[in-house]
Design a protein around this motif. Structure first.
Motif, PDB file in Angstrom:
ATOM      1  N   GLU A 106      -2.708  10.288   4.373  1.00 24.55           N
ATOM      2  CA  GLU A 106      -2.131   9.002   3.993  1.00 24.55           C
ATOM      3  C   GLU A 106      -2.366   8.730   2.516  1.00 24.55           C
ATOM      4  OE1 GLU A 106      -1.887   6.065   7.745  1.00 24.55           O
ATOM      5  OE2 GLU A 106      -3.893   6.394   6.992  1.00 24.55           O
ATOM      6  N   SER A 107      -1.419   8.056   1.945  1.00 22.54           N
ATOM      7  CA  SER A 107      -1.532   7.743   0.536  1.00 22.54           C
ATOM      8  C   SER A 107      -1.057   6.304   0.319  1.00 22.54           C
ATOM      9  CB  SER A 107      -0.658   8.727  -0.245  1.00 22.54           C
ATOM     10  OG  SER A 107      -0.519   8.305  -1.564  1.00 22.54           O
ATOM     11  N   PRO A 108      -1.824   5.502  -0.415  1.00 22.31           N
ATOM     12  CA  PRO A 108      -1.442   4.094  -0.555  1.00 22.31           C
ATOM     13  C   PRO A 108      -0.223   3.907  -1.456  1.00 22.31           C
ATOM     14  CG  PRO A 108      -3.402   4.531  -1.871  1.00 22.31           C
ATOM     15  CD  PRO A 108      -3.087   5.790  -1.127  1.00 22.31           C
ATOM     16  N   GLU A 109       0.569   2.925  -1.080  1.00 28.27           N
ATOM     17  CA  GLU A 109       1.732   2.574  -1.886  1.00 28.27           C
ATOM     18  C   GLU A 109       1.746   1.053  -1.993  1.00 28.27           C
ATOM     19  OE1 GLU A 109       6.431   3.600  -1.814  1.00 28.27           O
ATOM     20  OE2 GLU A 109       5.587   2.741  -0.011  1.00 28.27           O
ATOM     21  N   MET A 110       1.938   0.545  -3.201  1.00 31.33           N
ATOM     22  CA  MET A 110       1.931  -0.909  -3.381  1.00 31.33           C
ATOM     23  C   MET A 110       3.239  -1.508  -2.886  1.00 31.33           C
ATOM     24  SD  MET A 110       1.233  -3.103  -6.807  1.00 31.33           S
ATOM     25  CE  MET A 110       1.777  -4.799  -6.926  1.00 31.33           C
ATOM     26  N   ILE A 111       3.137  -2.515  -2.001  1.00 32.08           N
ATOM     27  CA  ILE A 111       4.361  -3.134  -1.469  1.00 32.08           C
ATOM     28  C   ILE A 111       4.453  -4.610  -1.816  1.00 32.08           C
ATOM     29  CG2 ILE A 111       4.700  -1.493   0.419  1.00 32.08           C
ATOM     30  CD1 ILE A 111       3.426  -3.627   2.271  1.00 32.08           C
ATOM     31  N   GLY A 112       3.405  -5.142  -2.419  1.00 32.87           N
ATOM     32  CA  GLY A 112       3.469  -6.553  -2.774  1.00 32.87           C
ATOM     33  C   GLY A 112       2.233  -7.002  -3.512  1.00 32.87           C
ATOM     34  N   LEU A 113       2.279  -8.257  -3.959  1.00 28.11           N
ATOM     35  CA  LEU A 113       1.190  -8.826  -4.734  1.00 28.11           C
ATOM     36  C   LEU A 113       0.874 -10.213  -4.193  1.00 28.11           C
ATOM     37  CD1 LEU A 113      -0.511  -8.272  -7.355  1.00 28.11           C
ATOM     38  CD2 LEU A 113       1.197  -9.646  -8.561  1.00 28.11           C
TER      39      LEU A 113
END
Lengths: 123, 298
Positions: free
Chosen positions: B121-128
């Motif tokens: 798994e690898s993190p991906e930014m989807i929001g702030l």
């Protein structure tokens, strides 16, 4: 080897060709030479998302050598082309007409055919 | 108490009601040295409450999802991941796994079930997420990253970030939901004590009010009340529905050019027209009476 034809109803060789690939209710799996066929329900028809991927995976699992449909969406296109399964635009009103065109290599391909795709047609 | 402001139809005035209610209460509570009010903008696809509140943001937090990364050298093409994926985000073609990011819900099923441990798994930014304040009002919002289509995880994280598991009795959280009745609205209503339904007296306003009232009735069984915005012409259709459903009409804001102009300037209603101040205090009082919470001091 079988090819798959997208259908909008289930009436044997008199079935109606479907204009869509992933959301049609039935697929005919047919040997274009012997005309021996089965008709199966499309397991992806009511998928909430990714129907194109699911339907294309089904084609791979059924080991079809080609797909004939009125259209093929981009995700189905990706999967089919990765599996080197050629897809063709159906022609005419009937299964008989479109099969005849398929055997005569008159069907328009949905994407740039590669060598493998051509060899699939010749099988 | 958690109050979620919803409407069904877009553009009925959810943000107008949520911002003015929150601002009014925050000022009042500050003067009475009571616990602060939180306004949480849950419309993460188009957060706009900040345009009226002008908060100073102090803390930010990224929202990430864990995307599967398939190590093709370890993958045997067995197809287990394809079978367990509920969202048809995976396919196997000629021994190679194809991954469709747009369809992935980051549920982790493929990672857990891969017999070869070939999926990482690898993190991906989807929001702030952002929080801050304007004076006595505490403010937070979520922003869905451009290009992503799933607002619900952002709302879930936003609520978790701001609202403690067992909120204190006297704390008040006002949540500005997105339009519609789909997952983001359901997430915004989850754990709410009261649903404030903002509508307009038009057939469209009524149609979508019915949908959101039905959602609340079926899924949440929490008390609700109606605010008729742009009121004055055709209120009867809302009144009839409210009486059939036994949902009280708690407030009306008239259809007025002056109000629309103030809104377009980014002014709060209560700042532009101080006579609304008492109406919002009264609105909160009515909500408190319905939910049985303690009433604000007179």
């Amino acid at each position: 080897m079988n090819i798959a034809i997208t259908l909008s109803d289930n009436k044997g060789l008199d079935s109606t060709l479907s204009s869509v690939f992933a959301r049609c209710p039935f697929y005919m799996l047919i040997d274009p030479e012997t005309k021996i066929f089965t008709i199966e329900e499309n397991p992806a028809q009511n998928a909430s998302g990714g129907a194109g991927i699911k339907a294309a995976q089904w084609m791979i699992d059924k080991e079809v050598s080609g797909v004939i449909s009125g259209s093929v969406g981009p995700k189905a296109h990706d999967v089919l082309s990765s599996a080197k399964i050629p897809a063709f635009k159906s022609k005419g009103e009937s299964i008989e007409e479109t099969l005849k065109a398929y055997l005569g290599k008159e069907l328009e391909s949905f994407f740039e055919p590669n060598v493998d795709a051509h060899s699939g047609i010749q099988e | 108490m958690i109050i979620t402001v919803a409407s069904g139809k877009g553009g009925t005035g959810k943000t107008t009601i949520a911002t003015n209610l929150a601002w009014t209460l925050a000022q009042k509570r500050e003067s009475e040295q009571e616990s602060p009010i939180w306004l949480i903008d849950c419309d993460v696809e188009a957060p706009n409450a900040a345009l009226f509140i002008h908060p100073i943001f102090e803390i930010e937090k990224k929202v990430e999802r864990q995307l599967p990364i398939i190590q093709q050298d370890l993958c045997t093409g067995c197809g287990v991941c394809v079978d367990v994926c509920e969202y048809n985000a995976l396919a196997i073609a000629r021994g190679k796994t194809l991954f469709f990011k747009d369809l992935c819900h980051a549920c982790g099923s493929c990672v857990l079930n891969c017999p070869e441990n070939a999926i990482q798994e690898s993190p991906e930014m989807i929001g702030l997420l952002q929080q801050g304040n304007r004076g006595a009002l505490k403010f937070a919002q979520g922003i869905l990253e451009i290009g992503f289509s799933s607002p619900t995880p952002i709302i879930r994280d936003l609520k978790k970030w701001i609202i403690p598991d067992k909120p204190q009795h006297e704390s008040t959280y006002i949540l500005d939901a997105s339009p519609g009745t789909a997952c983001p609205v359901v997430e915004s209503l989850r754990d709410a004590d009261f649903a404030l339904l903002v509508t307009e007296p038009t057939p469209f306003g009524l149609h979508d009010l019915k949908l959101v009232a039905e959602l609340i009735f079926k899924e949440f069984q929490i008390p609700s009340g109606i605010v008729i915005n742009k009121s004055g012409r055709g209120d009867e259709i809302i009144e009839q529905f409210a009486s059939e459903m036994k949902i009280p009409i708690l407030m009306r804001v008239p259809l007025s050019r002056d109000i629309a102009e103030a809104y377009a300037r980014g002014d709060l209603l209560v700042d532009a027209f101080p006579q609304y101040w008492d109406q919002f205090i009264d609105l909160y009082k009515k909500i408190s009476e319905i939910t049985g919470e303690r009433q604000p001091k007179q």
